[in-house]
Design an enzyme around this catalytic site. Structure first.
Site, PDB file in Angstrom:
ATOM      1  CD  GLU A   1      12.110  27.080  19.277  1.00 34.67           C
ATOM      2  OE1 GLU A   1      11.322  27.712  19.448  1.00 34.67           O
ATOM      3  OE2 GLU A   1      11.923  27.040  17.972  1.00 34.67           O
TER       4      GLU A   1
ATOM      5  CG  ASP B   1       4.961  29.595  12.082  1.00 33.94           C
ATOM      6  OD1 ASP B   1       5.615  29.093  12.807  1.00 33.94           O
ATOM      7  OD2 ASP B   1       3.889  27.972  11.725  1.00 33.94           O
TER       8      ASP B   1
HETATM    9 ZN   LIG Z   1       7.642  25.918  17.869  1.00 33.79          ZN
END
Ligand SMILES: [Zn+2]
Length: 392
Positions: free
Chosen positions: A256, A336
Protein backbone atom coordinates in the site's frame (compact mmCIF):
# COMPACT_ATOMS: atom_id res chain seq x y z
CA UNK A 1 -17.66 -13.79 -18.49
CA UNK A 2 -18.57 -16.96 -20.36
CA UNK A 3 -14.91 -17.52 -21.08
CA UNK A 4 -13.96 -17.14 -17.44
CA UNK A 5 -16.67 -19.57 -16.40
CA UNK A 6 -15.43 -22.10 -18.94
CA UNK A 7 -11.83 -21.72 -17.81
CA UNK A 8 -12.81 -22.27 -14.19
CA UNK A 9 -14.92 -25.32 -15.01
CA UNK A 10 -12.16 -26.86 -17.11
CA UNK A 11 -9.72 -26.64 -14.18
CA UNK A 12 -12.08 -27.53 -11.37
CA UNK A 13 -10.86 -31.10 -11.03
CA UNK A 14 -7.31 -30.23 -9.94
CA UNK A 15 -5.38 -27.46 -8.24
CA UNK A 16 -3.23 -25.67 -10.86
CA UNK A 17 0.27 -27.17 -10.61
CA UNK A 18 1.92 -23.93 -9.48
CA UNK A 19 -0.28 -23.85 -6.39
CA UNK A 20 -0.52 -27.49 -5.50
CA UNK A 21 1.80 -27.05 -2.51
CA UNK A 22 -0.38 -24.35 -0.98
CA UNK A 23 -3.98 -25.16 -1.73
CA UNK A 24 -5.94 -28.29 -1.05
CA UNK A 25 -8.32 -29.57 -3.69
CA UNK A 26 -11.24 -28.62 -1.44
CA UNK A 27 -10.02 -25.03 -1.17
CA UNK A 28 -9.52 -24.86 -4.90
CA UNK A 29 -12.96 -26.22 -5.68
CA UNK A 30 -14.57 -23.86 -3.22
CA UNK A 31 -12.83 -20.96 -5.00
CA UNK A 32 -14.04 -22.21 -8.38
CA UNK A 33 -17.61 -22.67 -7.16
CA UNK A 34 -17.62 -19.31 -5.42
CA UNK A 35 -16.17 -17.54 -8.48
CA UNK A 36 -18.77 -19.16 -10.72
CA UNK A 37 -21.63 -18.27 -8.43
CA UNK A 38 -20.50 -14.63 -8.28
CA UNK A 39 -20.08 -14.50 -12.06
CA UNK A 40 -23.53 -15.90 -12.66
CA UNK A 41 -25.10 -13.48 -10.21
CA UNK A 42 -23.15 -10.61 -11.78
CA UNK A 43 -24.33 -11.54 -15.27
CA UNK A 44 -27.98 -11.87 -14.26
CA UNK A 45 -27.79 -8.57 -12.42
CA UNK A 46 -26.23 -6.84 -15.41
CA UNK A 47 -29.02 -8.00 -17.71
CA UNK A 48 -31.61 -6.91 -15.23
CA UNK A 49 -30.07 -3.45 -14.83
CA UNK A 50 -29.86 -3.07 -18.60
CA UNK A 51 -33.55 -3.94 -18.82
CA UNK A 52 -34.44 -1.40 -16.12
CA UNK A 53 -32.40 1.29 -17.82
CA UNK A 54 -33.98 0.59 -21.21
CA UNK A 55 -37.44 0.60 -19.62
CA UNK A 56 -37.03 4.17 -18.41
CA UNK A 57 -36.81 5.21 -22.05
CA UNK A 58 -38.66 2.57 -24.02
CA UNK A 59 -41.86 2.59 -22.00
CA UNK A 60 -41.70 6.35 -21.53
CA UNK A 61 -41.51 6.11 -17.72
CA UNK A 62 -38.88 8.82 -17.55
CA UNK A 63 -40.69 11.42 -19.63
CA UNK A 64 -44.04 10.64 -17.92
CA UNK A 65 -42.49 11.05 -14.49
CA UNK A 66 -40.80 14.25 -15.60
CA UNK A 67 -44.11 15.71 -16.85
CA UNK A 68 -46.06 14.67 -13.75
CA UNK A 69 -43.44 16.21 -11.48
CA UNK A 70 -43.83 19.59 -13.12
CA UNK A 71 -47.35 19.70 -11.62
CA UNK A 72 -46.28 18.74 -8.13
CA UNK A 73 -42.97 20.56 -7.91
CA UNK A 74 -43.34 23.78 -9.89
CA UNK A 75 -39.88 25.07 -8.88
CA UNK A 76 -37.41 25.01 -11.76
CA UNK A 77 -34.70 24.33 -9.17
CA UNK A 78 -36.30 21.49 -7.24
CA UNK A 79 -38.23 19.71 -9.98
CA UNK A 80 -35.05 18.24 -11.56
CA UNK A 81 -33.68 17.34 -8.13
CA UNK A 82 -36.94 15.57 -7.30
CA UNK A 83 -36.81 13.68 -10.60
CA UNK A 84 -33.28 12.44 -9.97
CA UNK A 85 -34.24 11.57 -6.40
CA UNK A 86 -37.26 9.49 -7.40
CA UNK A 87 -35.42 7.69 -10.17
CA UNK A 88 -32.57 6.88 -7.75
CA UNK A 89 -34.99 5.55 -5.14
CA UNK A 90 -36.74 3.32 -7.70
CA UNK A 91 -33.41 2.03 -9.02
CA UNK A 92 -32.25 1.49 -5.45
CA UNK A 93 -35.35 -0.51 -4.55
CA UNK A 94 -35.01 -2.64 -7.66
CA UNK A 95 -31.41 -3.47 -6.81
CA UNK A 96 -32.22 -4.32 -3.19
CA UNK A 97 -33.26 -7.95 -3.83
CA UNK A 98 -29.93 -8.47 -5.60
CA UNK A 99 -27.90 -7.16 -2.68
CA UNK A 100 -29.95 -9.23 -0.26
CA UNK A 101 -29.43 -12.36 -2.31
CA UNK A 102 -25.71 -11.68 -2.68
CA UNK A 103 -25.15 -11.12 1.04
CA UNK A 104 -27.54 -13.57 2.68
CA UNK A 105 -27.69 -16.38 0.16
CA UNK A 106 -24.52 -16.45 -1.90
CA UNK A 107 -21.97 -15.20 0.64
CA UNK A 108 -23.76 -17.19 3.33
CA UNK A 109 -23.50 -20.40 1.31
CA UNK A 110 -19.71 -20.01 1.10
CA UNK A 111 -19.39 -19.01 4.75
CA UNK A 112 -18.36 -15.40 4.20
CA UNK A 113 -21.47 -13.69 5.48
CA UNK A 114 -21.24 -12.25 8.99
CA UNK A 115 -23.88 -9.59 8.52
CA UNK A 116 -27.43 -9.74 9.83
CA UNK A 117 -30.73 -7.98 9.24
CA UNK A 118 -29.98 -5.30 11.78
CA UNK A 119 -26.64 -4.35 10.23
CA UNK A 120 -28.01 -4.60 6.71
CA UNK A 121 -31.04 -2.37 7.32
CA UNK A 122 -28.90 0.06 9.32
CA UNK A 123 -26.46 0.36 6.40
CA UNK A 124 -29.36 0.84 4.02
CA UNK A 125 -30.90 3.60 6.13
CA UNK A 126 -27.59 5.43 6.61
CA UNK A 127 -26.72 5.04 2.93
CA UNK A 128 -30.07 6.47 1.88
CA UNK A 129 -29.75 9.50 4.14
CA UNK A 130 -26.22 10.18 2.86
CA UNK A 131 -27.44 9.74 -0.73
CA UNK A 132 -30.23 12.24 -0.15
CA UNK A 133 -27.82 14.78 1.37
CA UNK A 134 -25.42 14.36 -1.56
CA UNK A 135 -28.27 14.74 -4.02
CA UNK A 136 -29.32 18.06 -2.51
CA UNK A 137 -25.87 19.60 -2.03
CA UNK A 138 -24.61 18.43 -5.43
CA UNK A 139 -27.78 18.37 -7.55
CA UNK A 140 -29.34 21.68 -6.57
CA UNK A 141 -26.28 23.84 -7.39
CA UNK A 142 -25.83 22.01 -10.73
CA UNK A 143 -29.45 22.70 -11.71
CA UNK A 144 -29.10 26.29 -10.54
CA UNK A 145 -26.06 26.73 -12.83
CA UNK A 146 -27.95 25.21 -15.74
CA UNK A 147 -30.79 27.65 -15.12
CA UNK A 148 -28.62 30.72 -14.68
CA UNK A 149 -25.83 30.20 -17.22
CA UNK A 150 -27.25 28.32 -20.19
CA UNK A 151 -24.54 27.45 -22.71
CA UNK A 152 -21.53 27.75 -20.42
CA UNK A 153 -22.95 26.23 -17.22
CA UNK A 154 -20.82 23.11 -17.59
CA UNK A 155 -17.58 24.99 -16.83
CA UNK A 156 -18.51 26.21 -13.32
CA UNK A 157 -20.40 22.92 -12.89
CA UNK A 158 -17.16 21.00 -13.43
CA UNK A 159 -15.32 23.21 -10.94
CA UNK A 160 -18.08 22.75 -8.38
CA UNK A 161 -18.19 18.99 -8.94
CA UNK A 162 -14.42 18.77 -8.45
CA UNK A 163 -14.60 20.70 -5.18
CA UNK A 164 -17.41 18.43 -4.06
CA UNK A 165 -15.28 15.35 -4.80
CA UNK A 166 -12.39 16.69 -2.77
CA UNK A 167 -14.75 17.44 0.08
CA UNK A 168 -15.97 13.86 0.05
CA UNK A 169 -12.45 12.42 -0.08
CA UNK A 170 -11.51 14.68 2.82
CA UNK A 171 -14.57 13.83 4.91
CA UNK A 172 -14.62 10.13 4.09
CA UNK A 173 -12.14 8.66 6.59
CA UNK A 174 -13.11 10.81 9.55
CA UNK A 175 -16.81 11.49 9.09
CA UNK A 176 -18.51 9.12 6.67
CA UNK A 177 -16.71 5.78 7.00
CA UNK A 178 -17.04 5.77 10.84
CA UNK A 179 -20.83 5.83 10.39
CA UNK A 180 -20.58 2.32 9.01
CA UNK A 181 -17.61 0.80 10.82
CA UNK A 182 -15.68 1.19 13.99
CA UNK A 183 -12.07 2.25 13.52
CA UNK A 184 -9.71 1.66 16.38
CA UNK A 185 -5.98 2.41 16.50
CA UNK A 186 -3.84 -0.64 15.86
CA UNK A 187 -2.96 -2.25 19.13
CA UNK A 188 0.13 -4.30 18.33
CA UNK A 189 3.48 -2.88 19.41
CA UNK A 190 5.71 -4.92 17.10
CA UNK A 191 3.58 -4.24 14.04
CA UNK A 192 3.13 -0.57 14.88
CA UNK A 193 6.88 -0.06 15.03
CA UNK A 194 7.42 -1.79 11.69
CA UNK A 195 4.67 0.26 10.11
CA UNK A 196 6.10 3.50 11.47
CA UNK A 197 9.50 2.67 9.97
CA UNK A 198 7.97 1.76 6.62
CA UNK A 199 5.82 4.85 6.33
CA UNK A 200 8.44 7.27 7.57
CA UNK A 201 11.12 5.58 5.49
CA UNK A 202 9.07 6.47 2.45
CA UNK A 203 8.91 10.06 3.64
CA UNK A 204 5.22 10.13 4.50
CA UNK A 205 3.26 11.36 7.41
CA UNK A 206 0.23 9.46 8.36
CA UNK A 207 -2.37 10.18 10.95
CA UNK A 208 -2.29 6.61 12.04
CA UNK A 209 -2.99 2.99 11.46
CA UNK A 210 -6.49 1.82 12.14
CA UNK A 211 -8.21 -1.49 12.38
CA UNK A 212 -11.69 -1.65 10.94
CA UNK A 213 -14.25 -4.09 12.26
CA UNK A 214 -14.96 -5.51 8.82
CA UNK A 215 -15.70 -8.86 10.43
CA UNK A 216 -19.16 -7.71 11.43
CA UNK A 217 -20.28 -7.98 7.81
CA UNK A 218 -17.98 -10.36 6.02
CA UNK A 219 -14.94 -12.53 6.58
CA UNK A 220 -13.19 -11.21 3.46
CA UNK A 221 -9.88 -9.53 4.27
CA UNK A 222 -8.33 -6.37 2.86
CA UNK A 223 -6.26 -3.26 3.57
CA UNK A 224 -6.30 0.22 2.09
CA UNK A 225 -5.09 3.79 2.26
CA UNK A 226 -7.60 6.55 2.56
CA UNK A 227 -7.86 10.30 2.79
CA UNK A 228 -5.84 13.23 1.57
CA UNK A 229 -2.96 15.21 3.02
CA UNK A 230 -2.90 15.11 6.78
CA UNK A 231 -6.04 13.07 7.07
CA UNK A 232 -4.32 10.12 5.39
CA UNK A 233 -4.77 6.85 7.22
CA UNK A 234 -3.94 3.24 6.77
CA UNK A 235 -6.81 0.89 7.38
CA UNK A 236 -6.52 -2.84 7.98
CA UNK A 237 -9.57 -5.05 8.04
CA UNK A 238 -9.57 -6.94 11.32
CA UNK A 239 -10.19 -10.03 9.20
CA UNK A 240 -6.83 -9.50 7.50
CA UNK A 241 -4.96 -9.21 10.79
CA UNK A 242 -6.49 -12.48 11.95
CA UNK A 243 -5.28 -14.31 8.86
CA UNK A 244 -1.74 -13.00 8.46
CA UNK A 245 1.41 -13.18 10.53
CA UNK A 246 2.98 -9.81 11.45
CA UNK A 247 5.66 -9.96 8.72
CA UNK A 248 2.98 -10.77 6.14
CA UNK A 249 0.82 -7.89 7.33
CA UNK A 250 3.84 -5.61 6.98
CA UNK A 251 4.38 -6.81 3.43
CA UNK A 252 0.77 -6.00 2.56
CA UNK A 253 1.21 -2.59 4.13
CA UNK A 254 4.44 -2.05 2.19
CA UNK A 255 2.44 -2.76 -0.96
CA UNK A 256 0.00 0.00 0.00
CA UNK A 257 2.87 2.38 0.80
CA UNK A 258 4.23 1.46 -2.64
CA UNK A 259 1.09 2.82 -4.23
CA UNK A 260 1.59 6.05 -2.35
CA UNK A 261 5.32 6.29 -3.10
CA UNK A 262 4.71 5.80 -6.81
CA UNK A 263 2.08 8.53 -6.74
CA UNK A 264 -0.65 6.17 -7.91
CA UNK A 265 -3.25 7.86 -5.78
CA UNK A 266 -2.46 11.29 -7.21
CA UNK A 267 -2.40 9.87 -10.74
CA UNK A 268 -5.78 8.27 -10.21
CA UNK A 269 -7.17 11.56 -8.97
CA UNK A 270 -5.80 13.46 -11.96
CA UNK A 271 -7.25 10.86 -14.31
CA UNK A 272 -10.68 11.07 -12.73
CA UNK A 273 -10.55 14.88 -12.91
CA UNK A 274 -9.71 14.66 -16.59
CA UNK A 275 -12.55 12.21 -17.22
CA UNK A 276 -15.10 14.35 -15.44
CA UNK A 277 -13.91 17.40 -17.41
CA UNK A 278 -14.56 15.47 -20.63
CA UNK A 279 -17.93 14.34 -19.30
CA UNK A 280 -19.02 17.87 -18.41
CA UNK A 281 -17.86 19.17 -21.75
CA UNK A 282 -19.88 16.47 -23.53
CA UNK A 283 -22.85 17.27 -21.34
CA UNK A 284 -22.64 20.97 -22.15
CA UNK A 285 -22.50 20.08 -25.81
CA UNK A 286 -25.46 17.71 -25.54
CA UNK A 287 -27.70 20.30 -23.89
CA UNK A 288 -27.29 22.43 -27.02
CA UNK A 289 -28.60 19.54 -29.12
CA UNK A 290 -32.19 18.84 -28.16
CA UNK A 291 -32.64 16.42 -31.09
CA UNK A 292 -30.46 13.86 -29.26
CA UNK A 293 -33.05 13.73 -26.49
CA UNK A 294 -36.00 13.84 -28.90
CA UNK A 295 -34.71 10.67 -30.51
CA UNK A 296 -34.81 8.97 -27.11
CA UNK A 297 -38.40 10.20 -26.78
CA UNK A 298 -37.47 12.75 -24.14
CA UNK A 299 -37.67 16.46 -23.82
CA UNK A 300 -34.33 17.84 -22.62
CA UNK A 301 -35.39 19.19 -19.26
CA UNK A 302 -32.60 19.72 -16.76
CA UNK A 303 -33.47 16.66 -14.70
CA UNK A 304 -33.56 14.43 -17.76
CA UNK A 305 -30.26 15.82 -19.04
CA UNK A 306 -28.50 15.10 -15.74
CA UNK A 307 -29.91 11.58 -15.52
CA UNK A 308 -28.99 10.75 -19.11
CA UNK A 309 -25.52 12.10 -18.38
CA UNK A 310 -25.16 9.82 -15.36
CA UNK A 311 -26.23 6.79 -17.38
CA UNK A 312 -24.10 7.66 -20.39
CA UNK A 313 -21.13 8.09 -18.08
CA UNK A 314 -21.73 4.58 -16.74
CA UNK A 315 -22.09 3.09 -20.22
CA UNK A 316 -19.02 4.85 -21.59
CA UNK A 317 -16.86 3.48 -18.80
CA UNK A 318 -17.38 -0.04 -20.22
CA UNK A 319 -15.20 0.41 -23.34
CA UNK A 320 -12.63 2.26 -21.21
CA UNK A 321 -12.48 -0.58 -18.68
CA UNK A 322 -9.60 -2.53 -20.32
CA UNK A 323 -7.41 0.56 -20.37
CA UNK A 324 -8.18 1.39 -16.76
CA UNK A 325 -7.64 -2.21 -15.67
CA UNK A 326 -4.34 -2.31 -17.53
CA UNK A 327 -3.15 0.85 -15.78
CA UNK A 328 -4.26 -0.46 -12.43
CA UNK A 329 -2.51 -3.81 -12.94
CA UNK A 330 0.71 -2.05 -13.87
CA UNK A 331 0.44 -0.08 -10.64
CA UNK A 332 -0.09 -3.30 -8.69
CA UNK A 333 3.16 -4.72 -10.06
CA UNK A 334 5.01 -1.54 -9.11
CA UNK A 335 3.55 -1.66 -5.61
CA UNK A 336 4.46 -5.34 -5.30
CA UNK A 337 8.04 -4.58 -6.32
CA UNK A 338 8.22 -1.78 -3.78
CA UNK A 339 6.97 -4.11 -1.07
CA UNK A 340 9.46 -6.85 -1.96
CA UNK A 341 12.39 -4.45 -1.77
CA UNK A 342 11.37 -3.32 1.70
CA UNK A 343 10.15 -6.55 3.19
CA UNK A 344 10.71 -9.89 1.53
CA UNK A 345 9.28 -11.78 -1.40
CA UNK A 346 8.43 -14.65 0.96
CA UNK A 347 6.35 -12.42 3.19
CA UNK A 348 4.42 -10.82 0.36
CA UNK A 349 4.08 -14.03 -1.63
CA UNK A 350 2.71 -16.06 1.23
CA UNK A 351 0.51 -13.14 2.32
CA UNK A 352 -1.05 -13.06 -1.14
CA UNK A 353 -1.55 -16.81 -1.09
CA UNK A 354 -3.23 -16.55 2.31
CA UNK A 355 -5.48 -13.76 1.06
CA UNK A 356 -6.53 -15.83 -1.94
CA UNK A 357 -7.20 -18.76 0.31
CA UNK A 358 -9.23 -16.68 2.75
CA UNK A 359 -11.22 -14.87 0.08
CA UNK A 360 -11.64 -17.94 -2.14
CA UNK A 361 -10.07 -15.94 -4.96
CA UNK A 362 -9.94 -17.82 -8.22
CA UNK A 363 -6.62 -19.39 -9.16
CA UNK A 364 -7.88 -20.02 -12.66
CA UNK A 365 -8.13 -17.00 -14.88
CA UNK A 366 -9.15 -16.59 -18.48
CA UNK A 367 -6.61 -14.14 -19.98
CA UNK A 368 -9.18 -12.15 -21.99
CA UNK A 369 -11.57 -11.85 -19.06
CA UNK A 370 -8.72 -10.74 -16.83
CA UNK A 371 -7.46 -8.18 -19.33
CA UNK A 372 -10.91 -6.61 -19.48
CA UNK A 373 -11.94 -6.55 -15.87
CA UNK A 374 -9.14 -7.34 -13.43
CA UNK A 375 -7.90 -4.35 -11.48
CA UNK A 376 -5.30 -6.63 -9.91
CA UNK A 377 -3.08 -8.97 -11.90
CA UNK A 378 -3.87 -12.68 -11.61
CA UNK A 379 -2.05 -14.32 -8.70
CA UNK A 380 0.15 -16.41 -10.98
CA UNK A 381 1.52 -13.32 -12.70
CA UNK A 382 2.08 -11.49 -9.45
CA UNK A 383 4.00 -14.37 -7.98
CA UNK A 384 5.93 -14.92 -11.19
CA UNK A 385 7.07 -11.29 -11.03
CA UNK A 386 8.60 -11.96 -7.62
CA UNK A 387 11.86 -13.76 -7.18
CA UNK A 388 9.88 -16.28 -5.20
CA UNK A 389 9.34 -19.90 -6.10
CA UNK A 390 5.67 -20.85 -6.12
CA UNK A 391 6.36 -24.55 -6.07
CA UNK A 392 8.54 -26.01 -3.40
ZN1 LIG B 1 -2.56 -2.68 -4.70
Amino acid sequence: MFRQRKAMLAHRHAVPAAFSAFFSIEEHQKAVDYGRARLQLGMARMWFQGFVLASWFYFGFLSDLDTILFDYVPSSLWQPVALIGIVSVVDGMLSLPWSLYSQFVLEERFGFNRSNWKIFSGDLAKGSVIGAIFLVILGAPLVWLMNTLPGVWWIPAFVFYTLFQFLIIWLWPTVIAPLFNKFSPLDHAELALGIKQLVEGAGFQSSGVYVMDASKRSSHGNAYFTGLGRAKRIVFFDTLLQKLRPEQTLAVLAHEVGHLAHGHIKKGLVLSLFMSAVAFFALGWLTLRPDFFMELGLSPTHGVVLLVAMWLGGLLSVPLAPLMSWCSRRHEFQADRYAIERTSPEALGTALLELYRGNAGSLVVDPLYAAWTYSHPPLTERLAAMPYPTKD
